[in-house]
Design a protein around this motif. Structure first.
Motif, PDB file in Angstrom:
ATOM      1  N   SER A 172       0.869  -1.176   0.000  1.00  0.00           N
ATOM      2  CA  SER A 172       0.000   0.000   0.000  1.00  0.00           C
ATOM      3  C   SER A 172       0.904   1.223   0.000  1.00  0.00           C
ATOM      4  O   SER A 172       1.803   1.339   0.830  1.00  0.00           O
ATOM      5  CB  SER A 172      -0.909   0.010   1.238  1.00  0.00           C
ATOM      6  OG  SER A 172      -1.780  -1.089   1.238  1.00  0.00           O
ATOM      7  N   THR A 173       0.675   2.136  -0.928  1.00  0.00           N
ATOM      8  CA  THR A 173       1.584   3.272  -1.044  1.00  0.00           C
ATOM      9  C   THR A 173       0.891   4.452  -1.697  1.00  0.00           C
ATOM     10  O   THR A 173      -0.094   4.296  -2.436  1.00  0.00           O
ATOM     11  CB  THR A 173       2.825   2.893  -1.861  1.00  0.00           C
ATOM     12  OG1 THR A 173       3.769   3.973  -1.835  1.00  0.00           O
ATOM     13  CG2 THR A 173       2.478   2.590  -3.307  1.00  0.00           C
ATOM     14  N   TYR A 174       1.392   5.640  -1.411  1.00  0.00           N
ATOM     15  CA  TYR A 174       0.902   6.865  -2.039  1.00  0.00           C
ATOM     16  C   TYR A 174       1.999   7.395  -2.949  1.00  0.00           C
ATOM     17  O   TYR A 174       3.179   7.379  -2.600  1.00  0.00           O
ATOM     18  CB  TYR A 174       0.559   7.911  -0.975  1.00  0.00           C
ATOM     19  CG  TYR A 174       0.275   9.289  -1.553  1.00  0.00           C
ATOM     20  CD1 TYR A 174      -0.915   9.545  -2.224  1.00  0.00           C
ATOM     21  CD2 TYR A 174       1.200  10.315  -1.433  1.00  0.00           C
ATOM     22  CE1 TYR A 174      -1.185  10.799  -2.764  1.00  0.00           C
ATOM     23  CE2 TYR A 174       0.946  11.573  -1.966  1.00  0.00           C
ATOM     24  CZ  TYR A 174      -0.237  11.806  -2.638  1.00  0.00           C
ATOM     25  OH  TYR A 174      -0.495  13.049  -3.172  1.00  0.00           O
ATOM     26  N   MET A 175       1.610   7.857  -4.143  1.00  0.00           N
ATOM     27  CA  MET A 175       2.561   8.443  -5.082  1.00  0.00           C
ATOM     28  C   MET A 175       2.126   9.856  -5.418  1.00  0.00           C
ATOM     29  O   MET A 175       0.990  10.067  -5.859  1.00  0.00           O
ATOM     30  CB  MET A 175       2.632   7.599  -6.364  1.00  0.00           C
ATOM     31  CG  MET A 175       3.318   6.262  -6.182  1.00  0.00           C
ATOM     32  SD  MET A 175       3.406   5.293  -7.721  1.00  0.00           S
ATOM     33  CE  MET A 175       1.805   4.500  -7.655  1.00  0.00           C
ATOM     34  N   ASP A 176       3.013  10.817  -5.177  1.00  0.00           N
ATOM     35  CA  ASP A 176       2.696  12.176  -5.580  1.00  0.00           C
ATOM     36  C   ASP A 176       2.753  12.265  -7.106  1.00  0.00           C
ATOM     37  O   ASP A 176       3.004  11.263  -7.787  1.00  0.00           O
ATOM     38  CB  ASP A 176       3.630  13.188  -4.909  1.00  0.00           C
ATOM     39  CG  ASP A 176       5.102  12.995  -5.260  1.00  0.00           C
ATOM     40  OD1 ASP A 176       5.397  12.418  -6.343  1.00  0.00           O
ATOM     41  OD2 ASP A 176       5.963  13.413  -4.474  1.00  0.00           O
ATOM     42  N   LYS A 177       2.546  13.450  -7.636  1.00  0.00           N
ATOM     43  CA  LYS A 177       2.448  13.592  -9.095  1.00  0.00           C
ATOM     44  C   LYS A 177       3.715  13.108  -9.811  1.00  0.00           C
ATOM     45  O   LYS A 177       3.643  12.425 -10.838  1.00  0.00           O
ATOM     46  CB  LYS A 177       2.159  15.062  -9.459  1.00  0.00           C
ATOM     47  CG  LYS A 177       0.756  15.501  -9.104  1.00  0.00           C
ATOM     48  CD  LYS A 177       0.506  16.951  -9.452  1.00  0.00           C
ATOM     49  CE  LYS A 177       1.131  17.871  -8.422  1.00  0.00           C
ATOM     50  NZ  LYS A 177       0.712  19.284  -8.612  1.00  0.00           N
TER      51      LYS A 177
END
Length: 494
Positions: free
Chosen positions: A109-114
Motif C-alpha cells: 500500500s503506497t501513495y505516489m505524488d504527481k
C-alpha cells in the motif's frame, strides 16, 4: 506491468496495464497490479507490477462526513495559519495521506505524488531507462525482488532479496518503493552507486552500475537437445501471452517434444496475462485462482483454454518468482499436475486496488488476497517446488566492482569472493580465506594469461569483468535446475 526498479517494485505487480497511460484495465470488478516493476529497471525504474483488484471510486470529499477527521482538519488549519514559516500546502496534504497509508504497515500500500505517479506510468511503457531491477519496500528497507534479464542490474550481479541501503551515498531507509525508484532511475549512460547487503555477506557490497534502456521483451525461447524447448518468461506485460504463443509455434516447427517453462526471476505483471498464460496449460473450466475479500466473499477465475498442449511440461521457479508468476506456477501445479522444479518462490499473495486523483497523484492499498486453485494462501510463504534443486554455490557469489583494486596482502570479503570465482573457474588460489597471498597472485596471473589480459597479478578493470563473465557462462553451462527439468521431461517424452 513493471516494477519500478526498472525500477519496478513488487507492489504493483498485480496491476492491469491500460491502453491509455494512467488508467487501469479492469477484470470484472477487480484491477490487478502485480508487484511494482521497479524495473530499476532497476531499469528505468524492480517499481514492479503489483496485483491489484478493486474498482471502487474514492471520494476525496467523503472525509468531511466523518467527525474523526476533525483533529486532522484542526491540525492542518493550525499549521497553515500559525506555523512560523510559509508551508507548502500540497506537501502537507501529501504527508497526511502518506502517514495514513504508512500506518497500515503494508509494503504493497503506497501513495505516489504527481512526480512519482508519472514515473510509475512511464514504467508500463515499451521501454525504460534505468538499471533493470524490481524492488519493493519491506520493513522500512528497499529489497530487490529480481533483476531484469539482460539488464545492467543482472550483469552487475544484483540478486533477489538484496537490500539496497543507499543510492549515490544517500540512505533509502524509510522510503517507499516509488520514492526509491526516483533515486535509482536515470538517463541511459549515467552511473549510479548502490550499497547493498546480502545474506551471508558480513559487509555491504558497493556497486557502480551504468544505466541503460531496458526494453520490455518478456519471452525468450530456445531449443535444447532431444526435442526439449526452454521458454523463459521474464515478466507479464501487455503482449506476453502473444509472445509466448508465437514462441510455442516456433518451437513446434522445430519438433518440440517437451517444454520447460522458466519463471525464475519473474517478478510478476498483468493479471489478465497470468490467467491467459495459465489457461494455455490448464483444461478449460478448471480453476486458475481465487480472490478473497475481507468479508470472505470469493471470486473464482477459471481457465479459458480453447486447445490442448499435448506435450509434457515442467515449470522452473525460484526466490525471484513473485506474484503473477506464482499465480501461474500454483495454477498449473494444482489444476494440471505440472511439476515445479527449483527453489521456493517469493511469496506475494495480496491484491491491491489503485485510485488516481485529478492532480495526477494516486494511491493504492491492499483490498484482497488471492488463493491458489485449492484455496491455499502463499503470502510470505512462497510455493515449494515438487523437486527442489539448488544452483551451484558459485551462482550466488557477490559482485566485485571493476573499479575496486584487489592485490597482494589485501584482506577482505571481495578477495574471498574473487578466490571462490577463481576456484570455480578452474584455477587454484590456495586457501579460500579472504587473504590475497602468493598463491592467489599466481592464480590471477594464470587466469589473465589465458584470457589474454595484461598479467599483473592484480584483480581490477578488465580482469574483474572477465572473471565475472567466466562465472556467468559457467552458471549457464551448469544450470542444475534446467538439467533436472530435462531429465524429468525425457522420462515423459514418447
Amino acid at each position: 506491468m513493471k516494477n519500478e526498479s526498472g525500477e519496478a517494485s513488487v507492489e504493483e505487480e498485480n496491476q492491469k496495464q491500460p491502453k491509455e497511460a494512467g488508467k487501469f484495465i479492469k477484470i470484472k470488478k477487480f484491477t490487478f497490479i502485480m508487484g511494482i516493476f521497479l524495473l530499476i529497471f532497476l531499469t528505468a525504474g524492480i517499481t514492479t507490477i503489483a496485483l491489484t483488484f478493486g474498482d471502487e471510486k474514492v471520494d476525496p470529499l467523503a472525509s468531511n462526513k466523518h467527525s474523526e477527521f476533525e483533529k486532522l482538519y484542526s491540525t492542518y488549519d493550525t499549521i497553515k495559519d500559525n506555523y512560523y514559516e510559509e508551508i507548502d500546502q500540497d506537501k502537507l496534504v501529501d504527508g497526511a495521506i502518506n502517514g495514513m497509508i504508512k500506518s497500515l504497515d503494508d509494503p504493497y500500500s503506497t501513495y505516489m505524488d504527481k512526480k512519482e505517479a508519472s514515473s510509475f506510468h512511464e514504467s508500463i511503457s515499451s521501454s525504460f531507462e534505468g538499471i533493470g531491477a524490481e524492488i519493493q519496500e519491506q520493513d522500512g528497507k528497499i529489497m530487490v525482488v529480481s533483476p531484469i534479464k539482460g539488464s545492467p542490474a543482472e550483469k552487475a550481479g544484483v540478486k533477489p532479496n538484496d537490500i539496497i541501503l543507499s543510492v549515490d551515498g544517500k540512505s533509502l531507509e524509510g522510503l517507499s518503493s516509488s520514492e526509491a525508484v526516483l533515486k535509482i532511475r536515470g538517463e541511459k549512460g549515467t552511473k549510479v552507486d548502490l550499497s547493498i547487503t546480502r545474506a551471508g555477506e558480513p559487509e555491504p557490497i558497493a556497486l557502480t552500475i551504468k544505466r541503460d534502456t531496458i526494453p520490455i521483451e518478456t519471452v525468450y525461447a530456445e531449443m535444447l537437445d532431444d526435442g526439449v524447448a526452454k521458454i523463459q518468461v521474464t515478466s507479464f506485460s501487455e503482449h506476453t501471452v502473444k509472445e509466448l504463443e508465437t514462441a510455442l509455434n516456433d518451437m513446434s516447427k522445430k519438433d518440440m517434444k517437451g517444454l520447460i517453462l522458466d519463471l525464475r526471476g519473474n517478478p510478476g505483471g498483468l493479471l489478465d496475462q497470468a490467467i491467459d498464460m495459465a489457461s494455455l496449460f490448464i483444461p478449460n473450466g478448471e480453476v486458475v485462482l481465487q480472490v478473497e475479500e475481507r468479508s470472505g466473499k470469493k471470486e473464482v477465475f477459471k481457465s479459458k483454454n480453447n486447445g490442448e498442449l499435448k506435450i509434457p511440461v515442467v515449470v522452473l521457479i525460484d526466490d525471484g518468482s513473485a506474484s503473477a508468476s506464482e499465480i501461474v506456477a500454483a495454477a498449473v501445479s494444482e489444476s494440471a499436475d505440472i511439476p515445479l522444479i527449483g527453489v521456493k518462490s517469493f511469496g506475494k499473495g495480496t491484491v491491491q486496488t489503485a485510485q488516481d486523483f485529478d492532480d495526477g497523484s494516486n494511491f493504492k492499498y491492499t483490498a484482497a488476497k488471492w488463493l491458489t486453485p485449492e484455496g491455499n494462501w502463499i503470502h510470505k510463504k512462497g510455493i515449494k517446488p515438487d523437486i527442489k534443486v539448488n544452483l551451484p554455490d558459485y551462482a550466488s557469489l557477490p559482485y566485485i566492482s571493476p573499479d575496486k583494486e584487489l592485490k597482494a596482502s589485501d584482506s577482505s570479503s571481495e578477495v574471498k569472493a574473487a578466490e571462490k570465482m577463481l576456484k570455480a573457474a578452474g584455477y587454484n588460489p590456495g586457501k579460500i580465506d579472504g587473504f590475497f597471498d602468493e598463491e592467489t597472485t599466481n592464480a590471477v596471473k594464470e587466469f589473465q594469461k589465458e584470457q589474454k589480459v595484461k598479467e599483473t597479478g592484480i584483480i581490477k578493470d578488465d580482469t574483474t569483468v572477465k572473471l565475472m563473465q567466466v562465472i556467468r557462462e559457467k552458471i549457464l553451462e551448469n544450470d542444475t535446475q534446467v538439467k533436472k527439468a530435462v531429465e524429468v521431461l525425457k522420462k515423459e517424452i514418447k
